[in-house]
Design a protein around this motif. Structure first.
Motif, PDB file in Angstrom:
ATOM      1  N   ASN A 228      32.509-126.502 -34.541  1.00  0.00           N
ATOM      2  CA  ASN A 228      33.152-125.709 -33.497  1.00  0.00           C
ATOM      3  C   ASN A 228      33.093-124.216 -33.804  1.00  0.00           C
ATOM      4  O   ASN A 228      34.118-123.551 -33.952  1.00  0.00           O
ATOM      5  CB  ASN A 228      34.612-126.150 -33.334  1.00  0.00           C
ATOM      6  N   PRO A 229      31.879-123.662 -33.872  1.00  0.00           N
ATOM      7  CA  PRO A 229      31.752-122.235 -34.200  1.00  0.00           C
ATOM      8  C   PRO A 229      32.388-121.321 -33.155  1.00  0.00           C
ATOM      9  O   PRO A 229      32.883-120.239 -33.498  1.00  0.00           O
ATOM     10  CB  PRO A 229      30.235-122.026 -34.281  1.00  0.00           C
ATOM     11  N   ALA A 230      32.412-121.734 -31.886  1.00  0.00           N
ATOM     12  CA  ALA A 230      33.017-120.898 -30.840  1.00  0.00           C
ATOM     13  C   ALA A 230      34.515-120.738 -31.084  1.00  0.00           C
ATOM     14  O   ALA A 230      35.085-119.660 -30.851  1.00  0.00           O
ATOM     15  CB  ALA A 230      32.763-121.516 -29.466  1.00  0.00           C
ATOM     16  N   LEU A 231      35.163-121.798 -31.533  1.00  0.00           N
ATOM     17  CA  LEU A 231      36.591-121.732 -31.848  1.00  0.00           C
ATOM     18  C   LEU A 231      36.838-120.749 -32.983  1.00  0.00           C
ATOM     19  O   LEU A 231      37.751-119.912 -32.904  1.00  0.00           O
ATOM     20  CB  LEU A 231      37.098-123.120 -32.236  1.00  0.00           C
ATOM     21  N   VAL A 232      36.020-120.821 -34.008  1.00  0.00           N
ATOM     22  CA  VAL A 232      36.168-119.923 -35.149  1.00  0.00           C
ATOM     23  C   VAL A 232      35.961-118.477 -34.717  1.00  0.00           C
ATOM     24  O   VAL A 232      36.745-117.585 -35.056  1.00  0.00           O
ATOM     25  CB  VAL A 232      35.175-120.292 -36.270  1.00  0.00           C
ATOM     26  N   ARG A 233      34.922-118.246 -33.934  1.00  0.00           N
ATOM     27  CA  ARG A 233      34.613-116.879 -33.498  1.00  0.00           C
ATOM     28  C   ARG A 233      35.753-116.300 -32.663  1.00  0.00           C
ATOM     29  O   ARG A 233      36.165-115.146 -32.851  1.00  0.00           O
ATOM     30  CB  ARG A 233      33.302-116.876 -32.702  1.00  0.00           C
TER      31      ARG A 233
END
Length: 328
Positions: A228-233
């Motif tokens: 979930n890279p979008a959540l991290v970003r």
């Protein structure tokens, strides 16, 4: 229907629609948990509280719930185990926990300087780190990263931990310093301001002068980064906006921070002094807010290995990533 009744119905209907819209928006937000190593009321966590108060998380589609864990090591374990997507620690934390098989990385560090500094009571007669030989120094715990930063400062001045008496008494350790019962403290900005307000004349020696430890960091598991890279970003960007606001306008940030943490009502001057000290000692030194200095991290890991705090070095790419911080 008379005019008054008509207007009342229109106003009521408008209020109902607005409430429904707000409720719908809130329902659309993704609920996420962020684990803190200490209570959220500490000014150390102001960038996160400000990001929530000013709606930066909501703008990223997030509804963040802050929960206090049992210190930085517990945060790392819980995040690594997948019990929360994010957690807070110091930039040193991945060095320690990776050696114990906990799969986390830091994805942003809030400041380019050390979180810890050495506070010395000017009335004690101590004027340098070397002069602390045989003296008592306060620290939060013997496993906290600020303690390791203290050891690094001592070693740079020819002292080992056996050359001083380090007393670790938890988050209230600053009171010993404020009460002038100890001459020195491995401190953070709010503790130092507390001591100054208690009447202590404080001499500050930044850790960076002798030992380049790190500021607070956002910790994320390898699994969350991958899945979930979008959540991290989104979380990183929102948090760094809170940091940016403190750096650019500490007075305005202090006012909104107090709205988020009402316990500081009437203590506006205190909060502003703390923010200014964070800006001076911790939040400085980054070309991009949030950027992790790989060279600094590598040198720090070398120290931990040499001192036997961790058994062996991990590849630096396993400890951090800068892929989620915004461009300049």
């Amino acid at each position: 229907m008379n005019t008054f009744a008509t207007r009342f119905c229109m106003v009521f209907a408008g209020m109902t629609l607005a409430f429904a819209a707000a409720s719908s928006q809130a329902a659309d937000l993704q609920k996420v948990t962020y684990l803190l190593p200490a209570p959220s009321s500490l000014p150390a966590f102001a960038p996160w509280m400000l990001a929530k108060q000013r709606g930066y998380y909501a703008a990223e589609g997030l509804d963040v719930n802050f929960i206090t864990a049992k210190g930085g090591a517990d945060v790392a374990k819980q995040v690594g185990a997948g019990n929360a997507p994010f957690g807070g620690g110091v930039g040193d934390t991945p060095i320690i926990v990776r050696a114990n098989g906990i799969p986390i990385k830091e994805v942003a560090v809030l400041g380019g300087s050390s979180f810890m500094h050495l506070a010395i009571d000017k009335d004690s007669g101590v004027q340098s780190v070397a002069q602390l030989k045989g003296k008592t120094i306060g620290a939060m715990s013997y496993s906290d990263t600020t303690y390791y930063a203290l050891l690094g400062m001592l070693k740079a001045n020819g002292l080992g931990k056996s050359d001083v008496d380090i007393q670790a008494t938890g988050p209230s350790v600053w009171k010993l310093f404020a009460d002038k019962k100890i001459p020195a403290l491995a401190s953070i900005p709010e503790w130092t301001i507390n001591a100054e307000l208690a009447g202590v004349k404080v001499d500050i020696i930044p850790a960076d002068k002798y030992f380049k430890s790190m500021a607070q960091a956002i910790l994320v598991s390898d699994k969350t980064i991958k899945e979930n890279p979008a959540l991290v970003r989104g979380f990183v960007h929102a948090t760094l906006k809170g940091l940016r606001d403190i750096v650019q306008d500490p007075a305005s940030a202090a006012a909104d921070y107090i709205k988020a943490i009402p316990a500081y009502q009437g203590k506006e001057d205190y909060v502003l002094r703390v923010f200014k000290l964070y800006n001076k000692l911790v939040y400085t030194g980054q070309s991009r807010l949030g950027e992790i200095d790989a060279k600094r991290l590598g040198a720090l890991q070398d120290f931990y290995v040499k001192e036997g705090i961790v058994p062996k070095a991990a590849p630096l790419n396993d400890l951090y990533t800068n892929e989620f911080i915004p461009a300049k």
